[in-house]
Design a protein around this motif. Structure first.
Motif, PDB file in Angstrom:
ATOM      1  N   GLU A   1      17.023  -6.516  12.951  1.00  0.00           N
ATOM      2  CA  GLU A   1      17.842  -5.305  12.802  1.00  0.00           C
ATOM      3  C   GLU A   1      17.561  -4.554  11.504  1.00  0.00           C
ATOM      4  O   GLU A   1      17.606  -3.318  11.475  1.00  0.00           O
ATOM      5  N   ASN A   2      17.279  -5.290  10.422  1.00  0.00           N
ATOM      6  CA  ASN A   2      17.214  -4.669   9.096  1.00  0.00           C
ATOM      7  C   ASN A   2      15.878  -4.830   8.384  1.00  0.00           C
ATOM      8  O   ASN A   2      15.705  -4.303   7.282  1.00  0.00           O
ATOM      9  N   GLY A   3      14.934  -5.531   9.018  1.00  0.00           N
ATOM     10  CA  GLY A   3      13.676  -5.807   8.338  1.00  0.00           C
ATOM     11  C   GLY A   3      13.845  -6.912   7.315  1.00  0.00           C
ATOM     12  O   GLY A   3      14.971  -7.332   7.009  1.00  0.00           O
TER      13      GLY A   3
ATOM     14  N   THR B   1      20.916 -12.431   2.053  1.00  0.00           N
ATOM     15  CA  THR B   1      21.554 -13.711   2.366  1.00  0.00           C
ATOM     16  C   THR B   1      23.002 -13.505   2.791  1.00  0.00           C
ATOM     17  O   THR B   1      23.514 -14.246   3.633  1.00  0.00           O
ATOM     18  N   ARG B   2      23.646 -12.507   2.259  1.00  0.00           N
ATOM     19  CA  ARG B   2      25.026 -12.209   2.644  1.00  0.00           C
ATOM     20  C   ARG B   2      25.099 -11.817   4.114  1.00  0.00           C
ATOM     21  O   ARG B   2      25.947 -12.300   4.858  1.00  0.00           O
ATOM     22  N   ARG B   3      24.203 -10.930   4.543  1.00  0.00           N
ATOM     23  CA  ARG B   3      24.192 -10.509   5.937  1.00  0.00           C
ATOM     24  C   ARG B   3      23.889 -11.691   6.867  1.00  0.00           C
ATOM     25  O   ARG B   3      24.482 -11.831   7.939  1.00  0.00           O
ATOM     26  N   ILE B   4      22.961 -12.528   6.459  1.00  0.00           N
ATOM     27  CA  ILE B   4      22.591 -13.676   7.294  1.00  0.00           C
ATOM     28  C   ILE B   4      23.747 -14.661   7.401  1.00  0.00           C
ATOM     29  O   ILE B   4      24.071 -15.155   8.486  1.00  0.00           O
ATOM     30  N   ALA B   5      24.401 -14.946   6.277  1.00  0.00           N
ATOM     31  CA  ALA B   5      25.538 -15.864   6.287  1.00  0.00           C
ATOM     32  C   ALA B   5      26.668 -15.309   7.147  1.00  0.00           C
ATOM     33  O   ALA B   5      27.275 -16.043   7.942  1.00  0.00           O
TER      34      ALA B   5
ATOM     35  N   PHE C   1       6.997  -9.667  14.089  1.00  0.00           N
ATOM     36  CA  PHE C   1       6.109  -8.733  13.401  1.00  0.00           C
ATOM     37  C   PHE C   1       6.604  -8.401  11.996  1.00  0.00           C
ATOM     38  O   PHE C   1       5.805  -8.175  11.079  1.00  0.00           O
ATOM     39  N   GLU C   2       7.904  -8.400  11.799  1.00  0.00           N
ATOM     40  CA  GLU C   2       8.429  -8.227  10.445  1.00  0.00           C
ATOM     41  C   GLU C   2       7.980  -9.392   9.557  1.00  0.00           C
ATOM     42  O   GLU C   2       7.552  -9.205   8.415  1.00  0.00           O
TER      43      GLU C   2
END
Length: 232
Positions: free
Chosen positions: A23-25, A31-35, A106-107
């Protein structure tokens, strides 16, 4: 509530990272978004992965492993041409059914190329090697005598055309991709007909596409591509 093991939590974070990267590359995959996507405290992520780079490395290895599994699972154990078509169909279908994973692949390959070119190259080398080993085994089982150089080129063709399809799919995200999958396999059929000993027959659908007189002049870029790669 049952306690989640460290192994399970690591996998949840890896799965969440795939979605966030898609979604964001890589740069936007904090890490905040992933958590948050994993529904885990940020401290838990840092406990499981000492650094963001280690997390991305784990994600990279996970996706590379899944790619190898898809190739292996797509082995139809036929003759070389049948097997090559089965491998390509399996890869194309997997890309369409897993767009987030395709985007993340691909990212991450771009990221790995910047971090360590050998690591990015290694994924392709291993994919081609996996395809090649399947082709060699199935050729032997079918009693076909095909030189290794030809099988090397075929393994390269299968993986490269599949990647090209995946990039196009990620751009257009067209619904109902079966016609495009068949068309792409038709490109492989042209190569098979020209390069395998004895010349593998081209299936009727692919032969019809290649014989259209309007293909070269068509404004349809896919039809134009079919005309350009006609090697018969």
């Amino acid at each position: 509530m049952a306690r989640i093991s460290a192994v399970e939590r690591r996998q949840e974070l890896i799965d969440a990272a795939v979605l966030v990267i898609a979604e964001n590359g890589v740069d936007g995959a904090t890490t905040r978004r992933i958590a948050d996507r994993a529904g885990a405290p940020l401290a838990t992520l840092h406990y499981c992965f000492a650094s963001k780079e280690l997390l991305f490395g784990a994600v990279y290895e996970h996706i590379a492993g899944r790619y190898r599994e898809v190739i292996t699972e797509s082995d139809v154990h036929g003759d070389v041409a049948t097997t090559a078509r089965g491998l390509m169909r399996g890869l194309l279908t997997w890309y369409v059914e897993n767009p987030e994973t395709a985007s993340a692949i691909f990212e991450l390959i771009s990221w790995a190329q910047r971090q360590d070119g050998a690591k990015a190259t290694g994924v392709y080398d291993e994919a081609i090697s996996t395809v090649r080993s399947i082709l060699i085994a199935d050729a032997a089982a079918a009693g076909q005598s095909i030189d290794e150089a030809t099988l090397d080129r075929l393994a390269y063709v299968v993986t490269v055309i599949s990647d090209g399809f995946a990039i196009n799919w990620m751009v257009y995200r067209t619904a109902g991709m079966e016609p495009e999958i068949e068309l792409t396999i038709g490109l492989l059929d042209s190569w098979l007909a020209a390069n395998l000993p004895g010349g593998e027959p081209v299936p009727p659908a692919a032969a019809e596409l290649r014989s259209r007189p309007e293909a070269a002049a068509s404004s349809d870029p896919i039809a134009g591509l079919v005309s350009w790669v006609d090697v018969s």
